[in-house]
Every structure is written in C-alpha cells, then in structure tokens.
Write a protein that holds these residues in place. Structure first.
Motif, short mmCIF file in Angstrom:
data_model
loop_
_atom_site.label_atom_id
_atom_site.label_comp_id
_atom_site.label_asym_id
_atom_site.label_seq_id
_atom_site.Cartn_x
_atom_site.Cartn_y
_atom_site.Cartn_z
N UNK A 42 0.83 -1.21 0.00
CA UNK A 42 0.00 0.00 0.00
C UNK A 42 0.86 1.26 0.00
N UNK A 43 1.92 1.24 0.79
CA UNK A 43 2.79 2.41 0.86
C UNK A 43 3.56 2.60 -0.44
N UNK A 44 4.01 1.52 -1.04
CA UNK A 44 4.84 1.64 -2.23
C UNK A 44 4.03 1.90 -3.49
N UNK A 45 2.92 1.20 -3.66
CA UNK A 45 2.22 1.23 -4.95
C UNK A 45 0.90 1.99 -4.92
N UNK A 46 0.40 2.33 -3.73
CA UNK A 46 -0.82 3.13 -3.68
C UNK A 46 -0.51 4.58 -3.35
N UNK A 47 0.37 4.80 -2.37
CA UNK A 47 0.75 6.17 -2.04
C UNK A 47 2.06 6.58 -2.70
N UNK A 48 2.69 5.67 -3.45
CA UNK A 48 3.93 5.93 -4.19
C UNK A 48 5.07 6.40 -3.28
N UNK A 49 5.12 5.86 -2.09
CA UNK A 49 6.24 6.13 -1.18
C UNK A 49 7.16 4.91 -1.22
N UNK A 50 7.95 4.84 -2.30
CA UNK A 50 8.74 3.63 -2.53
C UNK A 50 9.83 3.44 -1.48
N UNK A 51 10.41 4.50 -0.99
CA UNK A 51 11.44 4.37 0.02
C UNK A 51 10.90 3.80 1.32
N UNK A 52 9.75 4.28 1.74
CA UNK A 52 9.14 3.80 2.98
C UNK A 52 8.69 2.34 2.83
N UNK A 53 8.10 2.01 1.68
CA UNK A 53 7.71 0.64 1.44
C UNK A 53 8.90 -0.31 1.40
N UNK A 54 10.02 0.14 0.81
CA UNK A 54 11.23 -0.69 0.77
C UNK A 54 11.79 -0.91 2.16
N UNK A 55 11.73 0.12 3.01
CA UNK A 55 12.19 -0.05 4.39
C UNK A 55 11.34 -1.08 5.12
N UNK A 56 10.02 -1.05 4.92
CA UNK A 56 9.16 -2.06 5.54
C UNK A 56 9.47 -3.45 5.00
N UNK A 57 9.81 -3.53 3.71
CA UNK A 57 10.16 -4.82 3.13
C UNK A 57 11.43 -5.39 3.76
N UNK A 58 12.40 -4.54 4.03
CA UNK A 58 13.64 -5.03 4.64
C UNK A 58 13.44 -5.40 6.11
N UNK A 59 12.54 -4.72 6.78
CA UNK A 59 12.20 -5.14 8.14
C UNK A 59 11.55 -6.52 8.10
N UNK A 60 10.67 -6.75 7.13
CA UNK A 60 10.06 -8.07 6.97
C UNK A 60 11.11 -9.13 6.67
N UNK A 61 12.08 -8.79 5.81
CA UNK A 61 13.15 -9.72 5.51
C UNK A 61 13.95 -10.07 6.77
N UNK A 62 14.25 -9.07 7.60
CA UNK A 62 14.99 -9.32 8.82
C UNK A 62 14.22 -10.22 9.78
N UNK A 63 12.91 -9.97 9.91
CA UNK A 63 12.09 -10.80 10.80
C UNK A 63 12.04 -12.24 10.29
N UNK A 64 11.86 -12.41 9.00
CA UNK A 64 11.82 -13.75 8.42
C UNK A 64 13.14 -14.48 8.62
N UNK A 65 14.24 -13.78 8.40
CA UNK A 65 15.56 -14.40 8.56
C UNK A 65 15.80 -14.80 10.01
N UNK A 66 15.50 -13.92 10.95
CA UNK A 66 15.70 -14.24 12.36
C UNK A 66 14.82 -15.40 12.81
N UNK A 67 13.59 -15.43 12.32
CA UNK A 67 12.69 -16.53 12.68
C UNK A 67 13.22 -17.86 12.17
N UNK A 68 13.68 -17.87 10.93
CA UNK A 68 14.21 -19.11 10.35
C UNK A 68 15.46 -19.58 11.08
N UNK A 69 16.38 -18.66 11.32
CA UNK A 69 17.62 -19.02 12.02
C UNK A 69 17.32 -19.51 13.43
N UNK A 70 16.39 -18.84 14.11
CA UNK A 70 16.05 -19.25 15.47
C UNK A 70 15.47 -20.65 15.53
#
Length: 316
Positions: free
Chosen positions: A275-303
């Motif tokens: 929604x942030x990236x493609x509806x409000x066109x805030x690509x930087x903010x949406x990308x930051x949320x995507x990297x937070x999601x990546x970090x959470x997924x990585x930590x969950x898998x490693x744990x």
C-alpha cells in the motif's frame, strides 16, 4: 665403413592410474560445462530477478522517492519512521495473530489428513488427489470462493446458520472475525501441502519398526507416539519453518477479499508495504518495511533451525 643407425626411442605409455585420472578429470569437466549450459540461463534469470531487486530495494529504503521526481537521500529516516508508525505496528500485530492461528492448525491438519490417507483402501488415489486440488487453485479463485461463502447477506455459511435457527455472522465484514475467515481459507489451500509432505514421510517409516512394535503388543497410539512421531520430527521442523515464512508473507488472499479491511483488521505487513509503495507511491518507505520483513523472516528461520539442532531435530 658402416655407420650404425640408432633405433628410434618409443615413449613409454603413461601409468594406467594417471591415464584414468586424466580421463575422469576430462569427463568431469565436460559434465560441468554441459550442466552449466543447461542451468546457466535459468540461474542468471533467477539472480537477475532476486539479487538486483533486493539491492535496489536496499538503496530505495535509504531514499525518499515517488517514482517521478529525483530521489532524495534520507539515510535511516524511513526506518526511524517505521518505529513510530502505529499503522505499521497494527500490521505486525495482525500478521502475528494470523501466523499464530495458521501455522499450528496447518501442521496439525496436514498430519491428521496424512495419517488418514496413509492406508490401503479403495479409491485412495482419488482421495489423495482431492486433498491436493485446493493447493493448486489460485489465490484469486480462493478469494472469490471465500467471498461468496462468507458473505453476510447471501453467503452459503450464513444460509446454513439461518436454516439451523442460529444468528448470522458478519464474517469478512466483522473486524473481529475477518482474520479468522482468512485463516480458514488459507488452511483450505495450504493444508494440502503439509499433507503431501507428511504422507511422503509416513511412507518412508521403516516397516520393520512398525512390525516389531506390533509384535511387542504396542497399540496404535503407542506405535505412533513412540515410533512414527520421532521419524516425523525433522519433517515437522521443515513444515513449521516453511509455513511460518508463508504466513508472514500473506498478501494475495487479503488482496482478493478484504483489501486490508474492515477498518484495517486484516492489513498484514506485506499488504502495508504494498500500500505504501504502490498506492501512495512512497517507494522508500515501502522498501524499508520490506527489509524489516526480511529481517524478521531471517531471524525466525535461524532461530527455529538453531533450536531444532540443539534438540537433535535437524531438518536442514
């Protein structure tokens, strides 16, 4: 006066071991070249569709850009903004609630169905195929089906409740019930995956162990708990990790049913960043949320992997 002509020297043949080693080296090199000729284009395509977008998203997460104006470097401002964004934390909470409901239910449903289908009965092939059919259905089809089933006015579920003289429910239009409905529809499609994995694992359990347990007088429950379940533990770890990653990345079913509603009750992390990236066109903010999601997924898998290895339940 006669001149003696020396006989030409014939080179000695190479040792047999050295010759065989050279042939194996050439054969291995040819196999490697042939393999990369087949796998090279696909590998380049996968890398181009994963590594490059991931790097570009990292750069975008440090910028403010709407897709039209020149990007503006803001450093970690997008990540700092996430920390104070209540909508983002609501999306995280919704994702955690969905994951807590979906993952255990999908594992248990898959195990139950696999045990039920791991027997020699008539038409077992048809039953197994019927269980797997929902998994290959698209998310759009699943979303449309759930919309018709759980519609408060003309949905099949509410019609059944009315026939039973029970009160109708809001389902997808009720903020307290919408995530439960999405979990049910996710189980309808994803339980087939866990069923297939568990069914394959059950068929790999050594038959001699089951026969020995039967001879020793063990009942069905004792055989399952003492013999079968330890054999299934690594598979359970793998399924749990896989389903957790899939639950954290939930988007398609939300997009095709509620679009994050009602009142944002089904807005997940992936839907938030979309929604942030493609509806409000805030690509930087949406990308930051995507990297937070990546970090959470990585930590969950490693744990989970580290915990399973410490408990001798390795799946990787």
């Amino acid at each position: 006066m006669t001149t003696a002509v020396a006989a030409p020297t014939v080179p000695s043949p190479p040792p047999p071991e050295r010759s065989r080693r050279a042939k194996r080296t050439r054969a291995g090199l040819l196999d490697s070249v042939s393999g990369w000729m087949f796998a090279g284009p696909a590998t380049l395509l996968v890398l181009g569709l994963s590594i490059f977008p991931a790097g570009w998203a990292l750069v975008l997460s440090l910028q403010k850009w709407n897709g039209f104006s020149p990007p503006e470097y803001v450093g970690g401002a997008n990540y700092a903004r996430l920390v104070t964004d209540e909508a983002f934390f609501d999306a995280v909470l919704h994702t955690v609630v969905y994951t807590a409901m979906f993952v255990p239910l999908s594992v248990l449903a898959g195990l139950f169905l696999a045990v039920a289908l791991n027997r020699r009965i008539r038409f077992i092939g048809i039953y197994r195929t019927a269980i797997f059919v929902p998994f290959v259905a698209s998310a759009a089809a699943t979303g449309i089906l759930s919309t018709y089933l759980f519609n408060p006015q003309y949905g099949l579920v509410n019609n059944v409740l009315r026939m039973l003289s029970l009160p109708s429910q809001g389902w997808l239009e009720d903020p307290s019930q919408s995530m439960v409905v999405i979990t049910i529809m996710s189980l309808w499609g994803q339980a087939a995956f866990t069923t297939v994995i568990y069914l394959a694992a059950l068929q790999d359990v050594p038959a001699e162990l089951l026969e020995a347990a039967r001879i020793d007088g063990a009942g069905k429950w004792q055989t399952f708990w003492r013999i079968v379940w330890p054999q299934l533990t690594p598979v359970t770890v793998f399924i749990t990790i896989w389903q957790t990653i899939g639950a954290i990345q939930l988007f398609d079913l939300v997009y095709t049913t509620t679009r994050g509603g009602p009142l944002g009750a089904t807005k997940t992390i992936v839907y938030f960043l979309w929604e942030k990236a493609f509806r409000t066109l805030d690509f930087g903010y949406g990308s930051a949320a995507a990297y937070v999601l990546f970090g959470v997924t990585l930590l969950t898998t490693v744990g989970v992997v580290v915990y399973s290895r410490r408990k001798n339940m390795e799946a990787f």
